[in-house]
Design an enzyme around this catalytic site. Sequence first.
Site, PDB file in Angstrom:
ATOM      1  N   SER A 175     -64.078   8.452   0.859  1.00 41.28           N
ATOM      2  CA  SER A 175     -62.758   9.068   1.036  1.00 41.28           C
ATOM      3  C   SER A 175     -62.503  10.016  -0.125  1.00 41.28           C
ATOM      4  O   SER A 175     -61.834  11.039   0.023  1.00 41.28           O
ATOM      5  CB  SER A 175     -61.660   7.999   1.055  1.00 41.28           C
ATOM      6  OG  SER A 175     -61.720   7.248   2.241  1.00 41.28           O
ATOM      7  N   ALA A 201     -64.230  12.190  -1.691  1.00 43.49           N
ATOM      8  CA  ALA A 201     -64.636  13.591  -1.548  1.00 43.49           C
ATOM      9  C   ALA A 201     -63.771  14.329  -0.538  1.00 43.49           C
ATOM     10  O   ALA A 201     -63.793  15.554  -0.487  1.00 43.49           O
ATOM     11  CB  ALA A 201     -66.103  13.670  -1.145  1.00 43.49           C
ATOM     12  N   GLU A 215     -45.304  16.226  -3.929  1.00 42.41           N
ATOM     13  CA  GLU A 215     -45.644  15.518  -2.684  1.00 42.41           C
ATOM     14  C   GLU A 215     -44.548  14.533  -2.330  1.00 42.41           C
ATOM     15  O   GLU A 215     -43.652  14.253  -3.139  1.00 42.41           O
ATOM     16  CB  GLU A 215     -47.004  14.820  -2.827  1.00 42.41           C
ATOM     17  CG  GLU A 215     -48.142  15.841  -2.888  1.00 42.41           C
ATOM     18  CD  GLU A 215     -49.510  15.271  -2.603  1.00 42.41           C
ATOM     19  OE1 GLU A 215     -49.611  14.052  -2.353  1.00 42.41           O
ATOM     20  OE2 GLU A 215     -50.476  16.036  -2.649  1.00 42.41           O
ATOM     21  N   HIS A 220     -51.240   7.748   7.968  1.00 42.98           N
ATOM     22  CA  HIS A 220     -50.795   9.069   7.515  1.00 42.98           C
ATOM     23  C   HIS A 220     -50.001   9.703   8.646  1.00 42.98           C
ATOM     24  O   HIS A 220     -50.460   9.722   9.794  1.00 42.98           O
ATOM     25  CB  HIS A 220     -51.988   9.947   7.137  1.00 42.98           C
ATOM     26  CG  HIS A 220     -51.586  11.122   6.307  1.00 42.98           C
ATOM     27  ND1 HIS A 220     -50.877  12.174   6.820  1.00 42.98           N
ATOM     28  CD2 HIS A 220     -51.767  11.390   4.995  1.00 42.98           C
ATOM     29  CE1 HIS A 220     -50.643  13.051   5.853  1.00 42.98           C
ATOM     30  NE2 HIS A 220     -51.175  12.599   4.741  1.00 42.98           N
ATOM     31  N   ARG A 275     -44.157   7.736   3.358  1.00 43.06           N
ATOM     32  CA  ARG A 275     -45.077   7.896   4.497  1.00 43.06           C
ATOM     33  C   ARG A 275     -44.766   6.969   5.661  1.00 43.06           C
ATOM     34  O   ARG A 275     -44.871   7.366   6.816  1.00 43.06           O
ATOM     35  CB  ARG A 275     -46.498   7.595   4.040  1.00 43.06           C
ATOM     36  CG  ARG A 275     -47.087   8.743   3.334  1.00 43.06           C
ATOM     37  CD  ARG A 275     -48.551   8.585   3.134  1.00 43.06           C
ATOM     38  NE  ARG A 275     -48.989   9.827   2.524  1.00 43.06           N
ATOM     39  CZ  ARG A 275     -50.139   9.988   1.911  1.00 43.06           C
ATOM     40  NH1 ARG A 275     -50.977   8.983   1.823  1.00 43.06           N
ATOM     41  NH2 ARG A 275     -50.466  11.140   1.395  1.00 43.06           N
TER      42      ARG A 275
HETATM   43  C1  LIG Z   1     -58.843  12.614   4.208  1.00 43.70           C
HETATM   44  C2  LIG Z   1     -58.306  11.868   3.005  1.00 43.70           C
HETATM   45  C3  LIG Z   1     -57.498  12.535   2.090  1.00 43.70           C
HETATM   46  C4  LIG Z   1     -56.999  11.861   0.981  1.00 43.70           C
HETATM   47  N1  LIG Z   1     -56.248  12.555   0.066  1.00 43.70           N
HETATM   48  C5  LIG Z   1     -55.860  11.918  -1.067  1.00 43.70           C
HETATM   49  C6  LIG Z   1     -55.189  12.634  -2.110  1.00 43.70           C
HETATM   50  O1  LIG Z   1     -54.987  13.842  -2.018  1.00 43.70           O
HETATM   51  N2  LIG Z   1     -54.811  11.944  -3.212  1.00 43.70           N
HETATM   52  C7  LIG Z   1     -55.045  10.601  -3.352  1.00 43.70           C
HETATM   53  O2  LIG Z   1     -54.669  10.027  -4.384  1.00 43.70           O
HETATM   54  N3  LIG Z   1     -55.687   9.906  -2.401  1.00 43.70           N
HETATM   55  C8  LIG Z   1     -56.110  10.529  -1.273  1.00 43.70           C
HETATM   56  N4  LIG Z   1     -56.781   9.819  -0.319  1.00 43.70           N
HETATM   57  C9  LIG Z   1     -57.139   8.431  -0.597  1.00 43.70           C
HETATM   58  C10 LIG Z   1     -58.262   8.414  -1.625  1.00 43.70           C
HETATM   59  O3  LIG Z   1     -59.170   9.454  -1.333  1.00 43.70           O
HETATM   60  C11 LIG Z   1     -59.005   7.093  -1.639  1.00 43.70           C
HETATM   61  O4  LIG Z   1     -58.116   6.026  -1.707  1.00 43.70           O
HETATM   62  C12 LIG Z   1     -59.925   7.001  -2.853  1.00 43.70           C
HETATM   63  O5  LIG Z   1     -60.738   8.162  -2.913  1.00 43.70           O
HETATM   64  C13 LIG Z   1     -60.787   5.764  -2.772  1.00 43.70           C
HETATM   65  O6  LIG Z   1     -61.776   5.868  -3.742  1.00 43.70           O
HETATM   66  P1  LIG Z   1     -62.842   4.706  -3.842  1.00 43.70           P
HETATM   67  O7  LIG Z   1     -63.799   5.124  -4.923  1.00 43.70           O
HETATM   68  O8  LIG Z   1     -62.158   3.418  -3.974  1.00 43.70           O
HETATM   69  O9  LIG Z   1     -63.565   4.675  -2.408  1.00 43.70           O
HETATM   70  P2  LIG Z   1     -64.375   5.798  -1.610  1.00 43.70           P
HETATM   71  O10 LIG Z   1     -64.203   7.123  -2.213  1.00 43.70           O
HETATM   72  O11 LIG Z   1     -64.057   5.667  -0.173  1.00 43.70           O
HETATM   73  O12 LIG Z   1     -65.891   5.368  -1.842  1.00 43.70           O
HETATM   74  C14 LIG Z   1     -66.411   4.178  -1.285  1.00 43.70           C
HETATM   75  C15 LIG Z   1     -67.906   4.150  -1.489  1.00 43.70           C
HETATM   76  O13 LIG Z   1     -68.463   2.894  -1.132  1.00 43.70           O
HETATM   77  C16 LIG Z   1     -69.611   3.094  -0.295  1.00 43.70           C
HETATM   78  N5  LIG Z   1     -69.851   1.864   0.435  1.00 43.70           N
HETATM   79  C17 LIG Z   1     -69.048   1.215   1.314  1.00 43.70           C
HETATM   80  N6  LIG Z   1     -69.611   0.065   1.703  1.00 43.70           N
HETATM   81  C18 LIG Z   1     -70.810  -0.033   1.063  1.00 43.70           C
HETATM   82  C19 LIG Z   1     -71.836  -0.997   1.045  1.00 43.70           C
HETATM   83  N7  LIG Z   1     -71.761  -2.137   1.759  1.00 43.70           N
HETATM   84  N8  LIG Z   1     -72.926  -0.770   0.281  1.00 43.70           N
HETATM   85  C20 LIG Z   1     -73.030   0.352  -0.456  1.00 43.70           C
HETATM   86  N9  LIG Z   1     -72.069   1.305  -0.490  1.00 43.70           N
HETATM   87  C21 LIG Z   1     -70.969   1.102   0.260  1.00 43.70           C
HETATM   88  C22 LIG Z   1     -69.212   4.327   0.491  1.00 43.70           C
HETATM   89  O14 LIG Z   1     -70.252   4.946   1.155  1.00 43.70           O
HETATM   90  C23 LIG Z   1     -68.657   5.175  -0.659  1.00 43.70           C
HETATM   91  O15 LIG Z   1     -69.713   5.690  -1.443  1.00 43.70           O
HETATM   92  C24 LIG Z   1     -57.284  10.487   0.802  1.00 43.70           C
HETATM   93  C25 LIG Z   1     -58.086   9.828   1.721  1.00 43.70           C
HETATM   94  C26 LIG Z   1     -58.606  10.504   2.815  1.00 43.70           C
HETATM   95  C27 LIG Z   1     -59.473   9.784   3.786  1.00 43.70           C
END
Ligand SMILES: Cc1cc2nc3c(=O)[nH]c(=O)nc-3n(C[C@H](O)[C@H](O)[C@H](O)COP(=O)(O)OP(=O)(O)OC[C@H]3O[C@@H](n4cnc5c(N)ncnc54)[C@H](O)[C@@H]3O)c2cc1C
Length: 510
Positions: free
Chosen positions: A39, A41, A111, A226, A271
């Site tokens: 998410s 990226a 926002e 959303h 939201r």
């Molecule tokens: C379209 C979109 C727009 C957004 N815009 C915003 C914004 O503008 N501002 C904001 O604050 N938040 C935003 N969010 C929310 C935010 O992007 C996420 O909450 C945040 O990036 C989560 O980061 P993370 O590192 O926890 O997880 P992620 O970035 O989702 O990464 C999870 C990782 O775990 C890996 N993974 C999962 N299961 C396994 C497994 N069993 N084994 C190995 N790897 C695994 C995945 O492939 C990935 O690499 C947005 C979300 C989306 C979907």
Amino acid sequence: MNTPVIIIGSGIAGLVAALELAPLPVTLITRAGAGEKTSSAWAQGGIAAAVGADDTPQLQLEDTLRAGDGLCDPAAATAILTRAPAAIQLLERHGVRFDRNGDGAYALALEAAHCRRRVLHAEGDRSGAAIVAALVRQVLSTPSIRLMTNTSARRLIVNEGRIAGVLAEKSGRFFTLASDRVLLATGGIGGLYAASTNPPGNFGQGVMLAARAGARLADMEFVQFHPTGLAVNARPVPLISEAVRGEGAVLINDHGERFMAGTKGGELAPRDVVARAIFAEISRGNKVFLDARACLGTGFYARFPAITAICRQAGIDPAHAPIPVAPAQHYHMGGIDVDDNARSSVSGLWAAGECAATGLHGANRLASNSLTEAVVTGALAAADIAAAAEAAPARAIAVTDPGRSLPSVTPTTGNIRPIMSRHLGVLRSAEGIHQAIPALLAHYDADGADADPALVALAIAVFADLRDETRGGHARADFPQKRPAAIRNRMGLDAILDHARNLTPLARSA
Ligand SMILES: Cc1cc2nc3c(=O)[nH]c(=O)nc-3n(C[C@H](O)[C@H](O)[C@H](O)COP(=O)(O)OP(=O)(O)OC[C@H]3O[C@@H](n4cnc5c(N)ncnc54)[C@H](O)[C@@H]3O)c2cc1C
């Protein structure tokens, strides 16, 4: 293979933790390429931090608590938000360049439900991609980080109540990695829903791994929808960022009525409020549009280049036509219950980013607080893991049987999505939840390809059943009021299964 620290997931939380742990050796397992299927990226809006001259962490805290609808943990929220400005510096140290105004100050966006302009962005609306690209570059040039791409964590190995390693899979081949320190950074649960903005393959693997290892979960019922997914039949649903409403775009129905006009905060209300209003319009048979013609016009193209491209792909010119929108699953406030140092209830297991429930978001996440949380908790987990490493240097661990229920098939969510979309969406009721629970339990018990996602879905359904009120992201048609006392629920897998099994005979005979 023995490794001092294993990190699972290469979104912003996992990447930050790996970099902050250097030079301590880390194995970073990720199910796709580095930074892919995250998410992170895909984030468009940016990251919230009180860095403006007119802003303070206290003001951000007040906005966060208001959006969280009484359920935030104020101490945890304070701890995270006061670290937000330092999180921006951390990202800059790792090569992230935030957009700035002509005078050199950060360009700050407004926002929904923020009282100040405090959302930093990079490369316009490509914030997430820009941040992830910079962090991945750093990871690839950090010798202490061993990257295992296209590798999925399938089970955690637990020895006498302590984490002992990870059972991983690459191209159908299973192998174990021994370690007594594992950080889960696996992101969200969008894969459980038909309409979601998340990478479709992320169904809450971290929550599943932690629950099976005996960890407590918290706030699982709180799923954020959303309000403004692009209303096209696509998976993932393309997102029209809140920042568009921040620039003045208004919501109208197909009769041209601005239906949020009478609501406090209007289009920039929290939201959950906006999502429910749009859901109500759609339930009445209306179509809903986001209209940026008057506020941005052709300025839309420069301010939102990625959203312009998304719209054009769907045949819409956002400068000259209103954009059709509908709510889509977007974020999970709940997850693995963690303390202020990102520790779970299982010794040797940490969780950071979206898969963790820190108490920051309460019942409803404030826009752009999640990237803040991912960076801050990734760094906090790294510091705590490093301290634990100093106290108890890495030792060889004998990995014994990873436990019952070894996965043999690749998880699939096709049978789970219709159940979740129908019964655990924007508006819920006992009737729907009591249909979902036995169906999900049957998929879990069958122990086939649906079992892992069914476990996460079942946890959401059971927590939702227990919350007989409407609060934040959890709306009940049969309990439209808020209870006077705000209580966070926490449960492990055994209690979740007990609740589901006790309910199931009743639901079946009803
Ligand atoms: C379209 C979109 C727009 C957004 N815009 C915003 C914004 O503008 N501002 C904001 O604050 N938040 C935003 N969010 C929310 C935010 O992007 C996420 O909450 C945040 O990036 C989560 O980061 P993370 O590192 O926890 O997880 P992620 O970035 O989702 O990464 C999870 C990782 O775990 C890996 N993974 C999962 N299961 C396994 C497994 N069993 N084994 C190995 N790897 C695994 C995945 O492939 C990935 O690499 C947005 C979300 C989306 C979907």
